[in-house]
Scaffold this motif. Structure first.
Motif, PDB file in Angstrom:
ATOM      1  N   LEU A 102       0.832  -1.205   0.000  1.00 26.30           N
ATOM      2  CA  LEU A 102       0.000   0.000   0.000  1.00 26.30           C
ATOM      3  C   LEU A 102       0.864   1.252   0.000  1.00 26.30           C
ATOM      4  O   LEU A 102       0.616   2.199  -0.747  1.00 26.30           O
ATOM      5  CB  LEU A 102      -0.957  -0.006   1.198  1.00 26.30           C
ATOM      6  CG  LEU A 102      -1.947   1.146   1.268  1.00 26.30           C
ATOM      7  CD1 LEU A 102      -2.892   1.088   0.070  1.00 26.30           C
ATOM      8  CD2 LEU A 102      -2.717   1.106   2.558  1.00 26.30           C
ATOM      9  N   PHE A 103       1.923   1.239   0.805  1.00 23.83           N
ATOM     10  CA  PHE A 103       2.821   2.398   0.851  1.00 23.83           C
ATOM     11  C   PHE A 103       3.584   2.565  -0.475  1.00 23.83           C
ATOM     12  O   PHE A 103       3.794   3.678  -0.949  1.00 23.83           O
ATOM     13  CB  PHE A 103       3.803   2.282   2.021  1.00 23.83           C
ATOM     14  CG  PHE A 103       3.178   2.587   3.347  1.00 23.83           C
ATOM     15  CD1 PHE A 103       2.487   3.766   3.556  1.00 23.83           C
ATOM     16  CD2 PHE A 103       3.282   1.680   4.391  1.00 23.83           C
ATOM     17  CE1 PHE A 103       1.910   4.048   4.779  1.00 23.83           C
ATOM     18  CE2 PHE A 103       2.705   1.951   5.611  1.00 23.83           C
ATOM     19  CZ  PHE A 103       2.011   3.132   5.811  1.00 23.83           C
TER      20      PHE A 103
ATOM     21  N   LEU B  40       2.215   6.681  -6.834  1.00 25.84           N
ATOM     22  CA  LEU B  40       1.201   7.650  -7.244  1.00 25.84           C
ATOM     23  C   LEU B  40       1.649   9.082  -6.937  1.00 25.84           C
ATOM     24  O   LEU B  40       1.494   9.981  -7.772  1.00 25.84           O
ATOM     25  CB  LEU B  40      -0.138   7.340  -6.563  1.00 25.84           C
ATOM     26  CG  LEU B  40      -1.308   8.222  -6.957  1.00 25.84           C
ATOM     27  CD1 LEU B  40      -1.618   8.059  -8.438  1.00 25.84           C
ATOM     28  CD2 LEU B  40      -2.523   7.900  -6.109  1.00 25.84           C
ATOM     29  N   ILE B  41       2.226   9.278  -5.776  1.00 24.51           N
ATOM     30  CA  ILE B  41       2.727  10.611  -5.400  1.00 24.51           C
ATOM     31  C   ILE B  41       3.852  11.028  -6.347  1.00 24.51           C
ATOM     32  O   ILE B  41       3.915  12.173  -6.793  1.00 24.51           O
ATOM     33  CB  ILE B  41       3.193  10.619  -3.925  1.00 24.51           C
ATOM     34  CG1 ILE B  41       1.989  10.514  -2.997  1.00 24.51           C
ATOM     35  CG2 ILE B  41       4.001  11.868  -3.615  1.00 24.51           C
ATOM     36  CD1 ILE B  41       2.342  10.317  -1.541  1.00 24.51           C
ATOM     37  N   LEU B  42       4.734  10.093  -6.706  1.00 25.21           N
ATOM     38  CA  LEU B  42       5.830  10.392  -7.613  1.00 25.21           C
ATOM     39  C   LEU B  42       5.304  10.788  -8.994  1.00 25.21           C
ATOM     40  O   LEU B  42       5.773  11.759  -9.601  1.00 25.21           O
ATOM     41  CB  LEU B  42       6.757   9.178  -7.718  1.00 25.21           C
ATOM     42  CG  LEU B  42       8.077   9.391  -8.446  1.00 25.21           C
ATOM     43  CD1 LEU B  42       8.894  10.488  -7.774  1.00 25.21           C
ATOM     44  CD2 LEU B  42       8.855   8.095  -8.504  1.00 25.21           C
ATOM     45  N   ILE B  43       4.319  10.043  -9.498  1.00 21.65           N
ATOM     46  CA  ILE B  43       3.719  10.376 -10.803  1.00 21.65           C
ATOM     47  C   ILE B  43       3.062  11.751 -10.754  1.00 21.65           C
ATOM     48  O   ILE B  43       3.240  12.565 -11.671  1.00 21.65           O
ATOM     49  CB  ILE B  43       2.711   9.286 -11.218  1.00 21.65           C
ATOM     50  CG1 ILE B  43       3.441   7.995 -11.564  1.00 21.65           C
ATOM     51  CG2 ILE B  43       1.869   9.739 -12.411  1.00 21.65           C
ATOM     52  CD1 ILE B  43       2.540   6.804 -11.764  1.00 21.65           C
TER      53      ILE B  43
ATOM     54  N   THR C 226       3.054  17.504 -12.082  1.00 22.01           N
ATOM     55  CA  THR C 226       3.028  18.880 -11.552  1.00 22.01           C
ATOM     56  C   THR C 226       4.232  19.678 -12.057  1.00 22.01           C
ATOM     57  O   THR C 226       4.096  20.841 -12.461  1.00 22.01           O
ATOM     58  CB  THR C 226       3.002  18.862 -10.011  1.00 22.01           C
ATOM     59  OG1 THR C 226       1.878  18.119  -9.572  1.00 22.01           O
ATOM     60  CG2 THR C 226       2.936  20.275  -9.445  1.00 22.01           C
ATOM     61  N   ILE C 227       5.408  19.045 -12.075  1.00 19.42           N
ATOM     62  CA  ILE C 227       6.607  19.744 -12.560  1.00 19.42           C
ATOM     63  C   ILE C 227       6.472  20.075 -14.043  1.00 19.42           C
ATOM     64  O   ILE C 227       6.771  21.199 -14.470  1.00 19.42           O
ATOM     65  CB  ILE C 227       7.868  18.884 -12.296  1.00 19.42           C
ATOM     66  CG1 ILE C 227       8.144  18.818 -10.782  1.00 19.42           C
ATOM     67  CG2 ILE C 227       9.084  19.440 -13.038  1.00 19.42           C
ATOM     68  CD1 ILE C 227       9.220  17.829 -10.390  1.00 19.42           C
TER      69      ILE C 227
END
Length: 173
Positions: A19-20, A26-29, A34-35
């Motif tokens: 899960l982590f 997902l956070i990395l994508i 965003t960048i």
């Protein structure tokens, strides 16, 4: 009271490590997206600032009105040019565009092939044949009218050749 959210969702036997990892991916994508979007917005902002530099809403409106006026002028000029070109084409239809000439010795005695038949035709194969016959006594010229590539009066061999040359008909010799 023991409250376990994963069991409530039906995934109680799932290892939290997976899960982590999924959450981290997902956070990395999302961070990469965003960048990329930030870079695109920065480029767009620079272009916008360059476009708007030194301009007020009033001056920008005047520039746009000027462009529309130029566009109207160009359209009018294009229409006039189109009409002028059509008028020139209509005038050129009746101008002599096709020429055929045959030089010959009319009486086989003078030498130098001083006689000639000259065919002048417009785009629609209308025109005339000018025949000039040179003899020892003088030079005689006459014309024959050509309509749609045909002549009502019979043509001599040289006149027929000149007409064929003007009409671009392959000559068989």
């Amino acid at each position: 009271m023991n409250y376990n959210l994963l069991e409530e969702m039906g995934v109680g036997n799932l290892d939290l490590t997976y899960l982590f990892i999924a959450a981290f991916a997902l956070i990395l994508i999302l961070l990469i997206v965003t960048i990329v979007q930030t870079i695109r917005i920065g480029k767009l902002s620079k272009r916008y600032k360059k476009f708007m530099s030194g301009k007020t809403a009033k001056s920008l409106e005047q520039d746009i009105e000027g462009i529309f006026e130029d566009n109207k002028f160009i359209k009018a000029a294009t229409e006039k040019n189109h009409k002028d070109i059509l008028a020139l084409y209509r005038k050129l239809e009746s101008a002599f565009q096709k020429v055929g000439i045959v030089k010959y010795d009319a009486f086989n005695q003078m030498g130098g092939q001083l006689s000639f038949s000259l065919a002048l035709l417009d785009e629609n194969d209308n025109g005339f044949i000018l025949n000039s016959v040179h003899s020892a006594e003088g030079c005689y010229s006459y014309t024959k009218e050509i309509k749609n590539g045909l002549c009502e009066i019979s043509l001599g061999d040289e006149e027929k050749k000149a007409l064929d040359i003007a009409m671009n008909i392959a000559l068989e010799d």
